[in-house]
Design a protein around this motif. Sequence first.
Motif, PDB file in Angstrom:
ATOM      1  N   PRO A  30       0.823  -1.214   0.000  1.00 55.35           N
ATOM      2  CA  PRO A  30       0.000   0.000   0.000  1.00 55.35           C
ATOM      3  C   PRO A  30       0.856   1.263   0.000  1.00 55.35           C
ATOM      4  CG  PRO A  30       0.066  -0.982   2.186  1.00 55.35           C
ATOM      5  CD  PRO A  30       0.758  -1.954   1.259  1.00 55.35           C
ATOM      6  N   LYS A  31       0.253   2.305  -0.574  1.00 59.32           N
ATOM      7  CA  LYS A  31       0.871   3.631  -0.494  1.00 59.32           C
ATOM      8  C   LYS A  31       0.089   4.486   0.486  1.00 59.32           C
ATOM      9  CE  LYS A  31       2.231   3.840  -5.358  1.00 59.32           C
ATOM     10  NZ  LYS A  31       1.938   4.561  -6.615  1.00 59.32           N
ATOM     11  N   GLN A  88       0.311   8.203   3.354  1.00 60.89           N
ATOM     12  CA  GLN A  88       1.042   9.253   4.070  1.00 60.89           C
ATOM     13  C   GLN A  88       1.779   8.654   5.261  1.00 60.89           C
ATOM     14  OE1 GLN A  88      -0.904  12.860   5.264  1.00 60.89           O
ATOM     15  NE2 GLN A  88      -2.424  12.751   3.597  1.00 60.89           N
ATOM     16  N   THR A 148       7.084  17.702   8.004  1.00 61.36           N
ATOM     17  CA  THR A 148       5.837  17.436   7.294  1.00 61.36           C
ATOM     18  C   THR A 148       5.827  15.978   6.847  1.00 61.36           C
ATOM     19  OG1 THR A 148       6.841  18.097   5.209  1.00 61.36           O
ATOM     20  CG2 THR A 148       5.672  19.813   6.432  1.00 61.36           C
ATOM     21  N   PRO A 149       4.625  15.446   6.596  1.00 58.83           N
ATOM     22  CA  PRO A 149       4.543  14.060   6.143  1.00 58.83           C
ATOM     23  C   PRO A 149       4.972  13.940   4.688  1.00 58.83           C
ATOM     24  CG  PRO A 149       2.371  15.067   6.191  1.00 58.83           C
ATOM     25  CD  PRO A 149       3.311  16.070   6.773  1.00 58.83           C
ATOM     26  N   SER A 150       5.211  12.712   4.266  1.00 59.72           N
ATOM     27  CA  SER A 150       5.501  12.472   2.854  1.00 59.72           C
ATOM     28  C   SER A 150       4.605  11.343   2.353  1.00 59.72           C
ATOM     29  CB  SER A 150       6.978  12.141   2.665  1.00 59.72           C
ATOM     30  OG  SER A 150       7.321  11.051   3.483  1.00 59.72           O
ATOM     31  N   PHE A 151       4.596  11.158   1.044  1.00 55.09           N
ATOM     32  CA  PHE A 151       3.704  10.174   0.436  1.00 55.09           C
ATOM     33  C   PHE A 151       4.525   9.154  -0.326  1.00 55.09           C
ATOM     34  CE2 PHE A 151       1.208   8.485  -3.053  1.00 55.09           C
ATOM     35  CZ  PHE A 151       0.048   8.120  -2.410  1.00 55.09           C
ATOM     36  N   TRP A 197       1.077   7.468  11.840  1.00 52.84           N
ATOM     37  CA  TRP A 197       0.731   8.856  11.479  1.00 52.84           C
ATOM     38  C   TRP A 197      -0.778   9.102  11.500  1.00 52.84           C
ATOM     39  CZ3 TRP A 197       1.492  13.690  11.472  1.00 52.84           C
ATOM     40  CH2 TRP A 197       1.046  14.576  10.486  1.00 52.84           C
TER      41      TRP A 197
END
Lengths: 437, 437
Positions: A187-188, A190, A198-201, A253
């Motif tokens: 899965p992809k 955040q 900051t979050p990343s994807f 997260w």
Amino acid sequence: MSFINETHDINLTSWVASANQAGTDFPIQNLPFAVFRRKDSNEEFRGGVAIGDQVLDLAVVANAGIFSAKAQEAAEAANAQALNEFMGLGQAHWSALRLALSRALREGSEHKSALEGALVAQTDVEYSMPCHIGDYTDFYTSIYHATAVGKLFRPDNPLLPNYKWVPIGYHGRSSSIDVSGQAFHRPKGQTKAPDADTPSFGPCKRLDYELELGIYLGKGNELGEQIAIENAENHVFGFCLFNDWSARDLQAWEYQPLGPFLAKNFASTVSPWIVTTEALAPYRTQWHRDSKDPQPMDYLESSHNREAGAFDIQMDVSLETQKMRDAQQAAAKLSASSFKHSYWTVAQMVTHHTVNGCNFLPGDMLGSGTQSGPEHEEAGSLLELSRGGKQSITLANGEERKFLEDGDKVIMRGWCETDGFNRIGFGSVEGTVLPAK
Amino acid sequence: MSFINETHDINLTSWVASANQAGTDFPIQNLPFAVFRRKDSNEEFRGGVAIGDQVLDLAVVANAGIFSAKAQEAAEAANAQALNEFMGLGQAHWSALRLALSRALREGSEHKSALEGALVAQTDVEYSMPCHIGDYTDFYTSIYHATAVGKLFRPDNPLLPNYKWVPIGYHGRSSSIDVSGQAFHRPKGQTKAPDADTPSFGPCKRLDYELELGIYLGKGNELGEQIAIENAENHVFGFCLFNDWSARDLQAWEYQPLGPFLAKNFASTVSPWIVTTEALAPYRTQWHRDSKDPQPMDYLESSHNREAGAFDIQMDVSLETQKMRDAQQAAAKLSASSFKHSYWTVAQMVTHHTVNGCNFLPGDMLGSGTQSGPEHEEAGSLLELSRGGKQSITLANGEERKFLEDGDKVIMRGWCETDGFNRIGFGSVEGTVLPAK
């Protein structure tokens, strides 16, 4: 033990020779249910019962009309693409069919000739979901898992104050549950690194399994009606193996304040076979609550639950990497545990779930939560085994893992054994991680 | 606005006179769907469309065979006890049926004589759930609600750091969702007073409603396939009113670390009517994100979403107490808000939900989360209106409430109006609290 009857007798043997071989998961004392058809066929899926290395086709059994009354009604209900109707018939029907099948499959049965043609080799079949799961709830019944994971997510506050009072559970996603053999793309989502602003994807980097049991509700209850603990097990049709795949970095997260969501709902995998509660009777065991801990509230307390509410279902998990497959090596065992360590019993889960009037429908499923045992080596997830991804584990072939890699196949098994009774097994639940899309 | 077509024309009138009356929820521009039958009858439930104070019976429409191609296929699929098959046909079929119905119900339509017999007065019908909800997910899209509730549950940490990045959602229970008119017993459960050492068991003392919209998925997606934001709204069949009843004292004790559970799953109520996404086109509005806030990640960003991703759906909630019923007084209005305040759009919810590969099935429902507006008076729950149960609110008849009492009926309404278009409404969702069992 009052739950024991003639179907559990260790001396029973079957005219299906493979059911009498030592080590089979499916002796005549087991008789679990699945939904199957011949591989690569256009046949309708229908109910089947495992016996040795064969599946007994319940379509043939139903049409043969050799059973009577409740057993025949049950066989007819199980001749369907999903077992919900059969599961909804209730304890008396389940038990009648089990007894009729046990007698019909025994050495010397008059029904041998009628049923010989109803056998299909397990190697020749494919399975579907055994029933339509309307709602799925995941519990959190291993205090060892809750404590270990709590330490990683909340170092200063690992086991929350409600844990020893409330059988903690949360609603899960039904649509993405599939049967053993499920392969899914990583899965992809955040994620946020602890030191990032900051979050990343991107693709999940901390993909994990969870070693669980699935518990299928049979007969449901009306909205507004509580199921008393004394009556709770009458609603439990049976148990399967369950892998609750988890994306730990997504989870960390997203999970506050409303719980895990995308970290869990991309895939979950059940074993094809449902071992009935009745088949598990010999492996019941005492449930006890440490005297230093809070004792359960009245609605979660019963003498039966104390005496025999726990089930000693042993489970293990193995990993087969792409390298192992290429080298034709056996999968590497990662850990083993037992459901007997559960802090809450199945009866307590059922009663707690309905104490507010919530209703079950036949085929609803409860996850037991990850069954980690008291020892570190008995942990039911890589998150625990790798101590939060800080320490690689080394596999038999020298490969290392902190979390799952693409191509990894996770294999879970379950079985029961106790003195005076035959060993029975759950078969396996297997699933494979494909690369992110 | 590209979503506007002939079915939205303010000048359209219907040969069903009540549809032309000012203030009706169901003018010819609306055409929402429900599942109904005549009250106290043994008729099969089947699809219907609201027009004025009537229900157009889709069984009659389907059998009349007056529509062609996709519209006829859609009418036949909607002639069923649940609308799932119709919803699964997708946008082109929904739109074709809407256009055919709009033309057939217009003043001067050639189909008037064929359809006059297909009308049943709304006062003569009862409704069932419009579809089978396989999975239900509740979002948390009002930042005003999240902040206000966060202050009560976590005074030092009201809005968590993920809120402005992640469309927070969690899985809910489908089995206990019922249609307007639902009456349920006050749930029992464990609660713990802040000053108590141990929890206690009993009826919920802080029973609440939540003013939400329900969003029905139409066409689903395969497990593993993400729905891109540009395509997300094509999967959204329509909207209903949704009351997500909540037991606040159960919630406070149970919700950590895995989220609300028994505090929510004892009952949830939907309006019978589903207003289609297409009917809502005139009430679309710009969605914007404050420039001081994080802007959405790429997968949650699209120009269409910025330009027209929000919906100005106005909603209010009223309370009818037993005393008001006894005195034949009107229900007291508690608050009003609009979905336009939502921090995340429907398209963002759909895309986020599937970004990890999670699959939707036709009929799955998303809750919008409680739609509290920016002002205290616009709060969508009693928890907020009573400031956490600290301050009673006074009703029109002098009664006071902090939370719901036995006999209280909660009534939610929704509607849309904007210059140049006719007002359309959602009808209502009503539910009543019965004493604990």
